[in-house]
Design a protein around this motif. Structure first.
Motif, short mmCIF file in Angstrom:
data_model
loop_
_atom_site.label_atom_id
_atom_site.label_comp_id
_atom_site.label_asym_id
_atom_site.label_seq_id
_atom_site.Cartn_x
_atom_site.Cartn_y
_atom_site.Cartn_z
N UNK A 4 7.65 27.43 6.60
CA UNK A 4 6.60 27.06 5.66
C UNK A 4 6.99 27.30 4.20
N UNK A 5 7.64 28.42 3.92
CA UNK A 5 8.03 28.74 2.54
C UNK A 5 9.09 27.79 2.02
N UNK A 6 9.98 27.34 2.92
CA UNK A 6 11.01 26.38 2.51
C UNK A 6 10.42 25.00 2.31
N UNK A 7 9.54 24.60 3.22
CA UNK A 7 8.91 23.29 3.13
C UNK A 7 8.16 23.13 1.81
N UNK A 8 7.54 24.20 1.37
CA UNK A 8 6.78 24.14 0.12
C UNK A 8 7.66 23.79 -1.07
N UNK A 9 8.98 24.01 -0.95
CA UNK A 9 9.91 23.77 -2.05
C UNK A 9 10.49 22.35 -2.06
N UNK A 10 10.17 21.56 -1.03
CA UNK A 10 10.70 20.19 -0.99
C UNK A 10 10.10 19.39 -2.15
N UNK A 11 10.95 18.81 -3.01
CA UNK A 11 10.42 18.06 -4.15
C UNK A 11 9.77 16.75 -3.71
N UNK A 12 8.64 16.45 -4.28
CA UNK A 12 7.94 15.22 -3.93
C UNK A 12 8.77 13.99 -4.29
N UNK A 13 9.64 14.13 -5.30
CA UNK A 13 10.49 13.01 -5.68
C UNK A 13 11.36 12.53 -4.54
N UNK A 14 11.86 13.46 -3.73
CA UNK A 14 12.70 13.08 -2.59
C UNK A 14 11.88 12.32 -1.55
N UNK A 15 10.68 12.79 -1.28
CA UNK A 15 9.81 12.12 -0.29
C UNK A 15 9.31 10.78 -0.82
N UNK A 16 9.05 10.71 -2.12
CA UNK A 16 8.64 9.43 -2.72
C UNK A 16 9.78 8.42 -2.59
N UNK A 17 11.02 8.88 -2.80
CA UNK A 17 12.16 8.00 -2.64
C UNK A 17 12.28 7.46 -1.22
N UNK B 295 0.84 -1.21 0.00
CA UNK B 295 0.00 0.00 0.00
C UNK B 295 0.86 1.25 0.00
N UNK B 296 1.92 1.26 0.83
CA UNK B 296 2.83 2.41 0.88
C UNK B 296 3.47 2.63 -0.49
N UNK B 297 3.87 1.54 -1.13
CA UNK B 297 4.50 1.63 -2.46
C UNK B 297 3.51 2.18 -3.50
N UNK B 298 2.30 1.62 -3.50
CA UNK B 298 1.29 2.04 -4.49
C UNK B 298 0.81 3.47 -4.24
N UNK B 299 0.86 3.90 -2.98
CA UNK B 299 0.38 5.25 -2.64
C UNK B 299 1.27 6.33 -3.24
N UNK B 300 2.45 5.97 -3.71
CA UNK B 300 3.35 6.96 -4.29
C UNK B 300 3.06 7.21 -5.78
N UNK B 301 2.28 6.34 -6.41
CA UNK B 301 2.05 6.45 -7.85
C UNK B 301 1.39 7.76 -8.27
N UNK B 302 0.42 8.30 -7.49
CA UNK B 302 -0.19 9.58 -7.90
C UNK B 302 0.83 10.71 -8.08
N UNK B 303 1.96 10.61 -7.41
CA UNK B 303 2.99 11.66 -7.54
C UNK B 303 3.64 11.66 -8.93
N UNK B 304 3.46 10.57 -9.67
CA UNK B 304 4.05 10.47 -11.01
C UNK B 304 3.15 11.08 -12.09
N UNK B 305 1.90 11.41 -11.72
CA UNK B 305 0.98 11.97 -12.71
C UNK B 305 1.49 13.32 -13.21
N UNK B 306 1.67 13.42 -14.52
CA UNK B 306 2.15 14.66 -15.12
C UNK B 306 3.62 14.94 -14.90
N UNK B 307 4.35 13.96 -14.31
CA UNK B 307 5.77 14.18 -14.03
C UNK B 307 6.61 14.00 -15.30
#
Length: 478
Positions: free
Chosen positions: A309-322, A130-142
């Motif tokens: 907050x402004x810095x957190x907004x810049x964290x790439x989802x790719x890093x968190x997906x990894x 489930x954790x693995x599959x939950x990351x797939x939406x982050x690939x939409x439009x990537x």
């Protein structure tokens, strides 16, 4: 008292602080995503994660376990929000906490001991998937940069520990990838793209509803479902952490702690939550062991929202997906695949059914319950076997030596074990290798004695253990 405090909070300060910071960074996108799933503002999930993490660090029964807003709970909240509104969700969250506290007081935590290992393995593997599959939406439009960002994150996570373990590798990976993304102005989806983060403190808020027995009764089914799901996932996660750290936890205290945390969450504009296996694995693998790691994860989460907050907004989802891919890989029990053909078929079936039920329903509690029910049926089928070996004594008496468990599942077969018409006048039934479990078993013995007495034959019962004899004496058969 001071020594206990040091052991619970200050025994692993450096690693706990760094692990808590790492977890806080991973909590933000999860909390936002779960808020969207529940149909509420992203800040509801973020406030809940802060309140629950800080509260459970103080009153929980499992050190080093991370609790916050979760997907399993969020999936049950959508109908409440859609039908009654956000204020009822806050009230349902408080009621969920009250129910969980009562469950803990009634020692429901002991029921975790009834969950077989095959169900536990299925639960872990399903959660990893489930954790693995939950990351797939982050690939939409990537674009092509996304997989490179994930690959770079995983390289740092797995290679850095070979050189140093002073700082958790997932934390380094997130920081490095964020710097690279911001410096090169990469076209990547960021945390800020997931939802609006408001830099405001949570405030005390009593749900604005008309409190009455009718309203409570209306909320009860939702809150009860949330309480059971939250308790199940928390107890399962606590058991996993017990095994990962080779330590023990107080399961009933944990259930009560989850209840207190949810009451606090509901009173500060948050939704119900429970233990998070993914973030807990991050915490444990990053070195988090004491209550301080959980506390820091909640406090630093609020610090990120208010100050960075402004810095957190810049964290790439790719890093968190990894990072979450790492969690998925580390959570899955790969040894279970290697031993699948070697373990009993029934255990393999139970594990597969548990995984399938979780994946089909996206409900961990349903998967666990399905596995436990199937395990009970398998156990009942195996136990529902009883046989007798008969011999003739020198004095002409016939002895039946019973082997197997005598209970409601074997009573009918037990009565048919005897050759009533052709047996001699004296019958001895030996229970030295058996056990009398319930009233149905006692009734079966009484029927057997009655059949022999109807044809003027006597029956002697021998070999009963103390518990079986007490049950039969109480019923009045002997």
């Amino acid at each position: 008292m001071v020594q206990k405090f040091k052991m619970a909070w200050l025994s692993n300060v450096r690693k706990d602080v760094l692990a808590g910071i790492t977890v806080a960074l991973a909590l933000i996108p999860e909390a936002i995503a779960f808020s969207i799933l529940a149909g509420v503002d992203p800040m509801v999930g973020l406030y809940a994660s802060f309140c629950i993490a800080v509260t459970i660090s103080i009153v929980g029964g499992r050190r080093g376990m991370i609790s916050a807003a979760t997907g399993a709970m969020a999936s049950l909240m959508g109908p409440v929000v859609a039908k009654y509104g956000i204020e009822y969700l806050f009230a349902a969250t408080i009621l969920t906490g009250v129910l969980q506290y009562v469950m803990g007081a009634l020692k429901f935590g002991r029921f975790i001991t009834f969950i077989p290992h095959s169900v536990m393995t299925g639960f872990v593997n399903a959660l990893a998937i489930i954790i693995f599959m939950a990351q797939f939406p982050s690939f939409e439009g990537a674009n092509w940069q996304m997989p490179l960002m994930i690959a770079g994150t995983l390289v740092i996570i797995y290679i850095l520990p070979r050189f140093t373990q002073v700082v958790p590798s997932p934390l380094v990976a997130i920081i490095v990838m964020t710097i690279i993304s911001m410096s090169l102005h990469l076209d990547l989806r960021t945390v800020g793209d997931m939802g609006k983060i408001t830099q405001e403190l949570p405030f005390f808020h009593v749900p604005q509803i008309d409190f009455s027995l009718e309203i409570i009764w209306r909320m009860l089914p939702f809150s009860l479902a949330l309480a059971v799901v939250g308790m199940t996932e928390s107890l399962m996660t606590a058991t996993i952490v017990d095994e990962m750290t080779d330590t023990k936890s107080d399961k009933n205290k944990e259930v009560k702690g989850q209840g207190i945390a949810n009451v606090v969450s509901g009173l500060f504009g948050g939704m119900a939550g429970c233990a998070m296996i993914g973030q807990t694995v991050i915490n444990v693998k990053s070195g988090g062991r004491a209550r301080l790691s959980t506390f820091v994860s909640g406090v630093f989460l609020l610090f990120l929202i208010l100050v960075l907050g402004d810095v957190v907004k810049q964290i790439p989802m790719g890093a968190l997906v990894g990072v979450m891919f790492m969690v998925s890989i580390g959570t899955f029990d790969w040894n279970s695949l290697r031993t699948l053909a070697k373990i009993p078929r029934s255990d393999a079936l139970i594990m597969i059914v548990t995984v399938a039920a979780v994946l089909a329903t996206s409900d961990l509690a349903i998967g666990v319950v399905s596995g436990v029910i199937l395990s009970a049926l398998v156990y009942g089928w195996r136990s529902a076997k009883i046989k007798a070996q008969s011999t003739i004594e020198k004095n002409g008496a016939k002895v039946y030596r019973i082997k197997g468990q005598l209970f409601f599942g074997t009573m009918a077969h037990f009565v048919e074990l005897f050759d009533y018409k052709n047996d001699p006048e004296e019958i001895i039934i030996d229970f030295a290798s058996s056990h009398v479990w319930d009233h149905s078993a006692v009734t079966a013995i009484a029927k057997t004695i009655q059949r022999y007495e109807q044809i003027n034959k006597t029956v002697m019962i021998i070999g009963l253990n103390a518990e079986s004899k007490l049950l039969m004496d109480r019923v009045g058969t002997l």
